[in-house]
Scaffold this active site. Structure first.
Site, PDB file in Angstrom:
ATOM      1  N   ARG A  70       0.869  -1.170   0.000  1.00 36.93           N
ATOM      2  CA  ARG A  70       0.000   0.000   0.000  1.00 36.93           C
ATOM      3  C   ARG A  70       0.908   1.223   0.000  1.00 36.93           C
ATOM      4  O   ARG A  70       1.432   1.606   1.034  1.00 36.93           O
ATOM      5  CB  ARG A  70      -0.874  -0.029   1.261  1.00 36.93           C
TER       6      ARG A  70
ATOM      7  N   HIS B 213      -3.382   4.474   4.699  1.00 35.41           N
ATOM      8  CA  HIS B 213      -4.513   3.543   4.875  1.00 35.41           C
ATOM      9  C   HIS B 213      -5.787   4.218   4.400  1.00 35.41           C
ATOM     10  O   HIS B 213      -6.510   3.714   3.558  1.00 35.41           O
ATOM     11  CB  HIS B 213      -4.631   3.123   6.341  1.00 35.41           C
TER      12      HIS B 213
ATOM     13  N   TYR C 153       4.473   5.020  11.273  1.00 37.54           N
ATOM     14  CA  TYR C 153       4.721   3.601  11.518  1.00 37.54           C
ATOM     15  C   TYR C 153       5.621   2.928  10.478  1.00 37.54           C
ATOM     16  O   TYR C 153       5.836   1.732  10.534  1.00 37.54           O
ATOM     17  CB  TYR C 153       3.402   2.821  11.671  1.00 37.54           C
TER      18      TYR C 153
END
Lengths: 359, 322
Positions: free
Chosen positions: A256, A260, A269
């Protein structure tokens, strides 16, 4: 009784198109130039739609949007392998798969504007509305594939979900009951490495997600999800089996590349270095190199396509804005039941009458 | 023609008739095939319809979730959840998908699924086998909730539920499965959803009761010195508010009886509606006779938990004497 091995398993992985665009000619599927170009075109459309949607969200025109950037090969090439009558059961990041199946950019944008109009669909579309609760939709694809098995049709259903979903009970139940019923179902897991912020290695101790099929007694295969040819081929073969009542789990390894959703900041992260590494494996660049090598794509054609996509996007944005402008709030009373129950009629009448809680 | 049937027999007969009538009806659930269901409500149907009766893998979310897919693909799934207390495992699918497939697709898809599930206490079952969550299901827009209180209504309401274009939770009172026999029409018999029945006419007080509480109410009435009207909603959602309202306008007094816990039980909704529709006709505060706000006790104490004739009669007297 001695200790013996009673079951052993292995997981295969498939890659046909290397990141530099070179192809394994033995495995290369024989697809028409038109199909190849269509796959490329839809990947491009999906990428631009994501860019535009994120920009519109930043301007406050869209609600939360989940871009599929980086996953175009996993979605478009798998959906391209479906027959016309096959069913698509999407999660909430499947814009690219839905575009492949003929969904309009306008509806996708309208849905992201918070309008049910964007998810309006029926059996003729051969696609369910996007599912938000993670993993829940896998069971619907089993039900659809099971219905085909009961009727003796050779239609199949494909469920899209991500790596996070493989930790849910619903996905376990789906894989298991698909096997038990001989459902005509393919599970297309896009392992994009993150469930919001949780990396794949924290999701499960299993070495691959494909092996989750093993416990259900169905086939699982891993495929390079950024390789459109491999995804197409693995899905095509999985569908062939599914039509015979043998469901298959395909794990497409992808990334990805974006957030998100628009409410998330990946930098919290993951490291930039990792993102740059995956940029080099971008599915569109890789496929484009392959098509240019085969003479299917030229600079001119790429430019023409870019202009077409911009025009399509402009129309879609205008159309979605019009739907938003014309949206009638009382519409929410229309589709809760086939026939509106009296107490709900009473509420609707109060709403229409301007006294939202009285008579 | 009619036959003398118990509720469980009426259910089985109806399932067979609906499967014969409509070949898109598919029956499945845990142990419903070879074993014929733990209450034998599907006994023999696998032999009769070998390609449309399935023993499902164990997993209630899977049972409800696959039903959504079956329905989307044009089937009419009739699923059995072995005990209602296990439907919580399928509640997410019920709430997130079955109930809203129609609205999410703006009417393009529907989910004509019937979930049959035995419910309620009074049969000395294990823990987690005796609950009554009708209020919880009724709180989910898009669902219908149906509870038969007799074998004949069991047939008529089940036929209507299977034919309904929307998802129905069909709750079968376990205590009534074999305890009551009555004449059930052999022919096509459909009781429309959303229509209450006046089980007994009276002038002094209205008692609303459903499931196994209806029989208890009808016997409790004998011990009360009042002319009691008993209304059986039959469909919890959509509730036939008009019939209950008309009755209370006539009697001026109301008691609701159910075995679920009182707080936020469906009795609260009925009483609340009556304060909107019949407030100025009320001559006494509405009464509720319900289970207590405790987890249903195991069977050694379930009789203390469930409303019995004595408690129901006392509730009626409070309403009449107020």
């Amino acid at each position: 009784m001695p200790r013996t091995t009673v079951a052993e398993f292995s997981v295969e992985s498939l890659e046909i198109l290397a990141p530099d665009g070179s192809v394994d000619e033995e495995l290369e599927p024989s697809l028409s130039e038109e199909t190849l170009f269509d796959i490329y075109r839809t990947m491009r459309r999906a990428r631009r739609l994501d860019e535009r949607a994120v920009a519109l969200q930043r301007r406050g025109e869209l609600g939360t949007y989940a871009p599929g950037t980086g996953q175009e090969a996993a979605q478009v090439a798998s959906a391209a392998a479906l027959a016309e009558d096959d069913w698509v059961v999407p999660a909430f990041r499947e814009q690219a798969a839905l575009l492949t199946r003929g969904a309009s950019m306008e509806n996708i944008l309208a849905y992201a504007m918070g309008l049910e109009e964007g998810a309006e669909s029926s059996a003729e579309d051969r696609a369910l509305p996007p599912a938000i609760p993670v993993g829940s939709q896998a069971l619907h694809a089993v039900g659809i594939g099971w219905a085909q098995a009961i009727r003796g049709d050779d239609t199949a259903a494909i469920a899209y979900f991500g790596d996070g979903a493989t930790s849910t009970g619903d996905v376990y139940e789906a894989l298991n009951s698909a096997g038990a019923y001989g459902a005509h179902t393919v599970f297309l897991c896009q392992n994009n490495q993150y469930a919001i912020s949780t990396p794949r290695e924290n999701q499960t101790r299993a070495e691959t997600l494909a092996q989750k099929a093993v416990a259900a007694g169905i086939d699982g295969i891993q495929v390079d999800g950024n390789d459109a040819l491999a995804v197409y081929e693995a899905t095509r073969l999985a569908l062939e089996r599914a039509r015979e009542g043998d469901p298959v789990l395909v794990e497409a390894l992808t990334y990805r590349r974006s957030m998100h959703t628009t409410s998330d900041d990946p930098r919290k992260y993951r490291e930039e270095e990792e993102e740059v590494d995956w940029d080099r494996k971008d599915p569109i660049a890789r496929f484009e190199a392959y098509l240019r090598g085969r003479g299917i794509l030229t600079d001119e054609r790429v430019e023409e396509l870019a202009a077409e996509i911009e025009a399509e996007l402009e129309d879609a944005v205008a159309g979605a804005r019009e739907t938003a402008a014309e949206a009638d709030p009382a519409d929410m009373f229309e589709h809760a039941y086939a026939e509106t129950p009296p107490w709900l009629e009473r509420q609707a009448a109060a709403f229409e009458g301007g006294d939202a809680d009285g008579e | 023609m009619a036959s003398d049937l118990r509720l469980v027999e009426a259910v089985k007969a109806t399932l067979g008739e609906e499967m014969a009538r409509d070949e898109s009806v598919v029956l499945y659930g845990e142990d419903v095939g070879v074993a014929g269901g733990v209450f034998r409500a599907t006994d023999g149907l696998l032999d009769e319809f070998p390609n449309r009766v399935y023993d499902s893998p164990l997993g209630e979310s899977g049972i409800v979730g696959t039903g959504v897919g079956l329905a989307a693909a044009g089937m009419r799934p009739v699923a059995e959840i072995q005990f209602q207390s296990f439907l919580y495992q399928g509640f997410a699918q019920l709430q997130q998908h079955a109930s809203r497939l129609r609205s999410r697709s703006r009417g393009g898809f529907s989910c004509p699924m019937t979930i049959r599930t035995p419910y309620g206490g009074g049969i000395h079952a294990l823990e987690h086998h005796s609950e009554s969550f009708e209020a919880g299901f009724a709180h989910v827009p898009g669902l219908k909730v149906v509870i038969p209180s007799s074998p004949a209504d069991g047939k008529g309401l089940l036929a209507a539920s299977i034919r309904d274009p929307d998802p129905v939770v069909f709750m079968e009172p376990t205590r009534l499965y074999r305890s009551l026999r009555e004449s059930v029409p052999d022919d096509d018999h459909v009781v429309p959803l959303g229509e209450a029945a006046v089980a007994e006419e009276g002038a002094d007080v209205t008692v609303v009761a459903w499931g196994s509480m209806l029989q208890r109410t009808l016997s409790a009435v004998d011990d009360v010195d009042a002319d009691v009207e008993v209304v059986d909603p039959r469909t919890v959602y959509p509730l036939d508010t008009d019939t209950i309202t008309e009755s209370v306008k006539k009697t001026g007094r109301c008691v609701v009886v159910h075995e679920a816990p009182g707080t936020a039980g469906f009795g609260a909704e009925i009483v609340s509606r009556l304060t909107e529709t019949a407030f100025y006709h009320l001559e006494a505060p509405p009464e509720r006779v319900t289970g207590y706000d405790v987890p249903v006790p195991m069977f050694a104490r379930e009789d203390a938990y469930l409303p019995d004739e004595e408690r129901i009669a006392a509730g009626i007297r409070r309403a009449v004497e107020a």
